[in-house]
Write a protein that holds these residues in place. Structure first.
Motif, mmCIF file in Angstrom:
data_model
loop_
_atom_site.group_PDB
_atom_site.id
_atom_site.type_symbol
_atom_site.label_atom_id
_atom_site.label_comp_id
_atom_site.label_asym_id
_atom_site.label_seq_id
_atom_site.Cartn_x
_atom_site.Cartn_y
_atom_site.Cartn_z
ATOM 1 N N GLY A 1 12.210 9.783 -5.501
ATOM 2 C CA GLY A 1 12.661 8.415 -5.284
ATOM 3 C C GLY A 1 12.294 7.967 -3.881
ATOM 4 N N GLU A 2 12.283 6.653 -3.691
ATOM 5 C CA GLU A 2 11.970 6.087 -2.378
ATOM 6 C C GLU A 2 12.754 4.788 -2.248
ATOM 7 O OE1 GLU A 2 7.745 5.543 -1.705
ATOM 8 O OE2 GLU A 2 8.080 4.893 0.359
ATOM 9 N N ILE A 3 13.166 4.427 -1.013
ATOM 10 C CA ILE A 3 13.808 3.123 -0.844
ATOM 11 C C ILE A 3 13.043 2.268 0.160
ATOM 12 C CG2 ILE A 3 16.173 3.678 -1.548
ATOM 13 C CD1 ILE A 3 16.881 3.884 1.426
ATOM 14 N N TYR A 4 13.017 0.976 -0.148
ATOM 15 C CA TYR A 4 12.429 -0.023 0.734
ATOM 16 C C TYR A 4 13.546 -0.976 1.168
ATOM 17 C CZ TYR A 4 7.491 0.878 -0.680
ATOM 18 O OH TYR A 4 6.246 1.415 -0.901
ATOM 19 N N LEU A 5 13.492 -1.403 2.432
ATOM 20 C CA LEU A 5 14.423 -2.410 2.944
ATOM 21 C C LEU A 5 13.611 -3.564 3.522
ATOM 22 C CD1 LEU A 5 17.230 -3.453 3.963
ATOM 23 C CD2 LEU A 5 16.848 -2.076 6.015
ATOM 24 N N GLY B 1 -1.264 0.628 -3.132
ATOM 25 C CA GLY B 1 -0.362 1.137 -4.170
ATOM 26 C C GLY B 1 -0.672 2.595 -4.462
ATOM 27 N N HIS B 2 0.352 3.346 -4.784
ATOM 28 C CA HIS B 2 0.198 4.783 -5.051
ATOM 29 C C HIS B 2 1.359 5.269 -5.904
ATOM 30 C CE1 HIS B 2 2.692 4.444 -1.376
ATOM 31 N NE2 HIS B 2 3.410 5.367 -1.992
ATOM 32 N N ILE B 3 1.175 6.503 -6.377
ATOM 33 C CA ILE B 3 2.283 7.195 -7.044
ATOM 34 C C ILE B 3 2.489 8.496 -6.272
ATOM 35 C CG2 ILE B 3 0.808 8.413 -8.737
ATOM 36 C CD1 ILE B 3 3.048 7.704 -10.849
ATOM 37 N N GLY C 1 4.004 13.374 -1.275
ATOM 38 C CA GLY C 1 2.553 13.229 -1.415
ATOM 39 C C GLY C 1 2.191 11.803 -1.858
ATOM 40 N N HIS C 2 0.906 11.465 -1.816
ATOM 41 C CA HIS C 2 0.457 10.106 -2.167
ATOM 42 C C HIS C 2 -0.816 10.188 -2.993
ATOM 43 C CE1 HIS C 2 3.056 9.358 1.312
ATOM 44 N NE2 HIS C 2 3.242 8.155 0.786
ATOM 45 N N ASP C 3 -0.793 9.618 -4.192
ATOM 46 C CA ASP C 3 -1.972 9.587 -5.063
ATOM 47 C C ASP C 3 -2.395 8.125 -5.254
ATOM 48 O OD1 ASP C 3 -3.844 9.659 -7.093
ATOM 49 O OD2 ASP C 3 -2.617 10.813 -8.500
ATOM 50 N N ALA D 1 4.716 4.304 -10.015
ATOM 51 C CA ALA D 1 3.757 3.847 -9.008
ATOM 52 C C ALA D 1 4.310 2.584 -8.373
ATOM 53 C CB ALA D 1 2.413 3.573 -9.655
ATOM 54 N N HIS D 2 3.933 2.312 -7.118
ATOM 55 C CA HIS D 2 4.469 1.133 -6.439
ATOM 56 C C HIS D 2 3.452 0.510 -5.499
ATOM 57 C CE1 HIS D 2 5.824 4.951 -4.723
ATOM 58 N NE2 HIS D 2 5.703 4.416 -3.511
ATOM 59 N N ARG D 3 3.542 -0.817 -5.426
ATOM 60 C CA ARG D 3 2.663 -1.631 -4.583
ATOM 61 C C ARG D 3 3.518 -2.756 -4.028
ATOM 62 N NH1 ARG D 3 -2.398 -3.818 -7.557
ATOM 63 N NH2 ARG D 3 -3.394 -2.082 -6.444
HETATM 64 ZN ZN ZN Z 1 5.564 5.492 -1.738
#
Ligand code: ZN
Ligand code: S6P
Length: 182
Positions: A95-99, A87-89, A155-157, A133-135
Motif C-alpha cells: 500500500g501507499e498513501i498520497y497527501l 505511472g508504475h506498479i 520496488g517500481h515497475d 498501478a498508479h499515476r
Molecule cells: Zn508508487
C-alpha cells in the motif's frame, strides 16, 4: 541516500518542497509512449519542458523503511491530455498513501481490470491499495504537489504501465477532467 539502519530524524522539505536528498526531473522527452497524440508529443519536444519533479527524502528504499517523496507536476496538456507522471506498479504488492499539498489533480489507479479515479486537492489523502498501478495527473493551471509515503521494499515497475495502460486517459473537458476509457 543513507544506508539503513537510519536514526530517528526530522525531515525538512524547504519552501519548494525540496528535501536534502536527490531531485529527479522528468522532461517531456522522458515520457515517450505515454500521451495518445504522438504528433503533439513530438511537437512539444522542441522546448522539451519539465513535466514533473520528484524530491526524495533521505530515508533509504530498503525493507522496513518508510521513504517519502514530494512530486510537483507542472500544469499543461499534450493534445488535450493533462500532464501526468509515468505511472508504475510496485512489484512487491504494498500500500501507499498520497497527501495533496497544493494545486489540484487526481490519482488514477488501475488493477489491470478496472480503473479508479480519486480527485486530489490540498488535504486529500489518496490510498493506493497493494497491487494497483498508479499515476498522478495535474488537472489545474498551477503546479500540483503531493507527498507520497511508501514501504521501502516495494520496488517500481514502469514497464507494466506501458504494456497495460492505466484504463483511462485524462483529458481537459468543459466541466473538469474528462476520463476516457482506452
Ligand atoms: Zn508508487
Ligand atoms: C513512489 C510514488 C511517487 C512517484 C512519483 C513519480 O512509489 O508513487 O513518489 O514515484 O509521483 O511518479 P512515477 O510514476 O514517475 O514514479
Amino acid at each position: 541516500f543513507v544506508t539503513p539502519p537510519v536514526p530517528p530524524m526530522r525531515i525538512t522539505f524547504d519552501a519548494r518542497m525540496e528535501p536534502s536528498g536527490p531531485v529527479l526531473t522528468r522532461r517531456m522527452s522522458d515520457l515517450r509512449g505515454l500521451f495518445a497524440d504522438t504528433a503533439a508529443w513530438e511537437a512539444s519536444l522542441a522546448e522539451d519542458p519539465v513535466v514533473y519533479e520528484v524530491a526524495s527524502s533521505p530515508v533509504p528504499e530498503a525493507e522496513g523503511e518508510l521513504p517519502q517523496s514530494i512530486t510537483t507536476i507542472h500544469p499543461g496538456k499534450v493534445g488535450g491530455e493533462f500532464h501526468m507522471t509515468k505511472g508504475h506498479i510496485h512489484p512487491r504488492p504494498r500500500g501507499e498513501i498520497y497527501l495533496g499539498l497544493s494545486g489540484v489533480g487526481g490519482l488514477l489507479l488501475f488493477d489491470g481490470d478496472k480503473p479508479e479515479w480519486i480527485p486530489m486537492e490540498p488535504g486529500s489523502i489518496g490510498y493506493i491499495p497493494p497491487g494497483w498501478a498508479h499515476r498522478s495527473v495535474n488537472t489545474g493551471d498551477e503546479p500540483y504537489r503531493f507527498l507520497a509515503v511508501y514501504p521501502g521494499d516495494a520496488g517500481h515497475d514502469y514497464e507494466w504501465v506501458l504494456r497495460n495502460g492505466m484504463g483511462y486517459r485524462v483529458l481537459g473537458g468543459a466541466d473538469g477532467p474528462d476520463l476516457r476509457p482506452f
